[in-house]
Design a protein around this motif. Structure first.
Motif, PDB file in Angstrom:
ATOM      1  N   TRP A 146       0.841  -1.194   0.000  1.00 41.27           N
ATOM      2  CA  TRP A 146       0.000   0.000   0.000  1.00 41.27           C
ATOM      3  C   TRP A 146       0.875   1.242   0.000  1.00 41.27           C
ATOM      4  CZ3 TRP A 146      -5.450   0.800   0.552  1.00 41.27           C
ATOM      5  CH2 TRP A 146      -6.210  -0.387   0.484  1.00 41.27           C
ATOM      6  N   PHE A 147       0.452   2.225  -0.774  1.00 48.91           N
ATOM      7  CA  PHE A 147       1.154   3.509  -0.805  1.00 48.91           C
ATOM      8  C   PHE A 147       0.408   4.513   0.068  1.00 48.91           C
ATOM      9  CE2 PHE A 147       1.608   7.779  -2.773  1.00 48.91           C
ATOM     10  CZ  PHE A 147       2.952   7.972  -2.455  1.00 48.91           C
ATOM     11  N   VAL A 148       1.149   5.137   0.986  1.00 46.35           N
ATOM     12  CA  VAL A 148       0.571   6.143   1.881  1.00 46.35           C
ATOM     13  C   VAL A 148       1.175   7.495   1.508  1.00 46.35           C
ATOM     14  CG1 VAL A 148       0.243   6.868   4.274  1.00 46.35           C
ATOM     15  CG2 VAL A 148       0.387   4.423   3.704  1.00 46.35           C
ATOM     16  N   PRO A 149       0.373   8.419   0.940  1.00 45.38           N
ATOM     17  CA  PRO A 149       0.915   9.726   0.538  1.00 45.38           C
ATOM     18  C   PRO A 149       1.436  10.513   1.737  1.00 45.38           C
ATOM     19  CG  PRO A 149      -1.258   9.344  -0.420  1.00 45.38           C
ATOM     20  CD  PRO A 149      -1.054   8.289   0.619  1.00 45.38           C
ATOM     21  N   GLU A 150       2.411  11.344   1.453  1.00 42.75           N
ATOM     22  CA  GLU A 150       2.963  12.201   2.497  1.00 42.75           C
ATOM     23  C   GLU A 150       2.130  13.476   2.599  1.00 42.75           C
ATOM     24  OE1 GLU A 150       6.770  14.104   1.712  1.00 42.75           O
ATOM     25  OE2 GLU A 150       7.458  13.366   3.660  1.00 42.75           O
ATOM     26  N   PRO A 151       1.643  13.820   3.785  1.00 41.65           N
ATOM     27  CA  PRO A 151       0.845  15.048   3.911  1.00 41.65           C
ATOM     28  C   PRO A 151       1.666  16.265   3.523  1.00 41.65           C
ATOM     29  CG  PRO A 151       0.616  13.659   5.852  1.00 41.65           C
ATOM     30  CD  PRO A 151       1.743  13.091   5.045  1.00 41.65           C
ATOM     31  N   THR A 152       1.083  17.182   2.784  1.00 34.73           N
ATOM     32  CA  THR A 152       1.761  18.403   2.359  1.00 34.73           C
ATOM     33  C   THR A 152       0.910  19.606   2.684  1.00 34.73           C
ATOM     34  OG1 THR A 152       0.806  18.241   0.142  1.00 34.73           O
ATOM     35  CG2 THR A 152       2.980  17.237   0.485  1.00 34.73           C
ATOM     36  N   GLY A 153       1.522  20.815   2.756  1.00 31.93           N
ATOM     37  CA  GLY A 153       0.782  22.054   3.007  1.00 31.93           C
ATOM     38  C   GLY A 153       0.524  22.258   4.474  1.00 31.93           C
ATOM     39  N   ASP A 154       0.015  23.428   4.825  1.00 31.51           N
ATOM     40  CA  ASP A 154      -0.274  23.783   6.212  1.00 31.51           C
ATOM     41  C   ASP A 154      -1.776  23.836   6.429  1.00 31.51           C
ATOM     42  OD1 ASP A 154       2.434  24.099   6.677  1.00 31.51           O
ATOM     43  OD2 ASP A 154       2.377  26.194   5.965  1.00 31.51           O
ATOM     44  N   PRO A 174      -3.792   0.840  -2.841  1.00 32.90           N
ATOM     45  CA  PRO A 174      -3.012  -0.390  -3.050  1.00 32.90           C
ATOM     46  C   PRO A 174      -2.115  -0.266  -4.278  1.00 32.90           C
ATOM     47  CG  PRO A 174      -5.272  -0.708  -3.761  1.00 32.90           C
ATOM     48  CD  PRO A 174      -5.223   0.642  -3.131  1.00 32.90           C
ATOM     49  N   LEU A 175      -0.896  -0.733  -4.139  1.00 32.90           N
ATOM     50  CA  LEU A 175       0.047  -0.780  -5.270  1.00 32.90           C
ATOM     51  C   LEU A 175       0.012  -2.143  -5.953  1.00 32.90           C
ATOM     52  CD1 LEU A 175       3.151   0.991  -3.680  1.00 32.90           C
ATOM     53  CD2 LEU A 175       1.667   1.927  -5.449  1.00 32.90           C
ATOM     54  N   ASP A 210       5.139   0.975 -11.011  1.00 35.31           N
ATOM     55  CA  ASP A 210       4.331   1.659 -10.011  1.00 35.31           C
ATOM     56  C   ASP A 210       4.946   1.526  -8.623  1.00 35.31           C
ATOM     57  OD1 ASP A 210       2.249   3.181  -9.089  1.00 35.31           O
ATOM     58  OD2 ASP A 210       0.806   1.541  -9.005  1.00 35.31           O
ATOM     59  N   VAL A 211       5.432   0.321  -8.297  1.00 37.89           N
ATOM     60  CA  VAL A 211       6.020   0.089  -6.976  1.00 37.89           C
ATOM     61  C   VAL A 211       7.319   0.873  -6.816  1.00 37.89           C
ATOM     62  CG1 VAL A 211       7.045  -1.649  -5.463  1.00 37.89           C
ATOM     63  CG2 VAL A 211       4.914  -2.153  -6.693  1.00 37.89           C
ATOM     64  N   LEU A 212       8.192   0.820  -7.814  1.00 41.16           N
ATOM     65  CA  LEU A 212       9.461   1.550  -7.723  1.00 41.16           C
ATOM     66  C   LEU A 212       9.229   3.056  -7.672  1.00 41.16           C
ATOM     67  CD1 LEU A 212      11.693  -0.511 -10.186  1.00 41.16           C
ATOM     68  CD2 LEU A 212      11.650  -0.606  -7.690  1.00 41.16           C
ATOM     69  N   GLY A 213       8.251   3.553  -8.425  1.00 41.68           N
ATOM     70  CA  GLY A 213       7.943   4.979  -8.388  1.00 41.68           C
ATOM     71  C   GLY A 213       7.454   5.407  -7.020  1.00 41.68           C
ATOM     72  N   ALA A 214       6.647   4.584  -6.394  1.00 40.80           N
ATOM     73  CA  ALA A 214       6.148   4.917  -5.063  1.00 40.80           C
ATOM     74  C   ALA A 214       7.267   4.899  -4.033  1.00 40.80           C
ATOM     75  CB  ALA A 214       5.046   3.938  -4.665  1.00 40.80           C
ATOM     76  N   LEU A 215       8.212   3.979  -4.180  1.00 39.87           N
ATOM     77  CA  LEU A 215       9.335   3.912  -3.240  1.00 39.87           C
ATOM     78  C   LEU A 215      10.266   5.114  -3.397  1.00 39.87           C
ATOM     79  CD1 LEU A 215      10.215   0.110  -3.445  1.00 39.87           C
ATOM     80  CD2 LEU A 215       9.300   1.306  -1.452  1.00 39.87           C
ATOM     81  N   ALA A 216      10.400   5.621  -4.612  1.00 40.78           N
ATOM     82  CA  ALA A 216      11.318   6.730  -4.865  1.00 40.78           C
ATOM     83  C   ALA A 216      10.705   8.093  -4.573  1.00 40.78           C
ATOM     84  CB  ALA A 216      11.797   6.682  -6.314  1.00 40.78           C
TER      85      ALA A 216
END
Length: 231
Positions: A146-154, A174-175, A210-216
């Protein structure tokens, strides 16, 4: 009137003859007894006969080479299983064969689980964990990525998320699902806070980008065990 009585000879009882060795009934009885003894002896010998068969010393995963060091020999009784579909230890070990599906530790090695390396369309990818690994993360277990996005912005002044959180608002996704764990690297102290562990999973070629892009990229990739597939 005078009655004449006939003087008839007394009946003679027939003499019983002792059966000889050429009597068909005696020969048939002897043949039946001999056949029963032979059949019983064959059944006992068959039940005690065993065949050496290879079993996996540890879990074998797709891409593993089949080598003697990864196998054990176990004697299996004839008739217990159909041994034609398994790797027998009394025959030469096939050369240049690769595992195509998971074979659990202690499991008889099926011939159908082996093949050419080109048939295993998966690649091992190392996924770092940000937390201590689950006990279910063992070699041969099934997992989802599973890919969990990083929160951005305030956050805005009223406490609501700002517009910069658009990426995070999509939530985890899901990846790839149903992947196989090939290796679990847990350094000393990894179960303590801040420990670093790495899980190698076998990713199909069509999901590799998709998996490698999410890891990078920003965000994190989490390994979620499939219940009942691991330790």
């Amino acid at each position: 009137m005078e009655t004449t009585v006939l003087d008839l000879p007394a009946p003679v009882a027939p003499r019983l003859r002792r059966p000889g060795w050429r009597d068909p009934r005696l020969l048939a009885g002897v043949a039946m007894v001999a056949g029963s003894v032979a059949l019983g002896s064959w059944a006992v010998r068959s039940a005690q006969s065993t065949v050496p068969v290879y079993v996996a010393r540890t879990a074998l995963v797709p891409g593993d080479r089949v080598e003697p060091g990864a196998l054990l020999v176990q004697d299996v009784q004839l008739g217990a299983v159909d041994l034609g579909g398994y790797l027998r230890a009394d025959r030469a070990l096939p050369e240049e064969v690769t595992v195509l599906r998971v074979v659990g530790a202690g499991e008889l090695v099926p011939r159908a689980a082996l093949g050419d390396a080109t048939e295993a369309d998966v690649r091992p990818v190392a996924v770092p964990l940000e937390h201590a690994p689950s006990r279910a993360l063992v070699v041969g277990a099934r997992v989802d990525l599973w890919f969990v996005p990083e929160p951005t912005g305030d956050a805005s002044s009223d406490g609501s998320a700002g517009t910069g959180d658009a990426a995070a608002s999509a939530g985890p996704r899901p990846l790839a699902v149903g992947l196989t764990v090939a290796e679990v690297d847990t350094p000393d102290g990894a179960f303590s806070v801040g420990g670093a562990s790495t899980v190698q999973v076998l990713v199909p070629s069509d999901a590799l980008a998709d998996v490698l892009g999410a890891l990078a990229g920003p965000g994190s990739v989490d390994v979620v065990p499939v219940p009942g597939s691991g330790g």
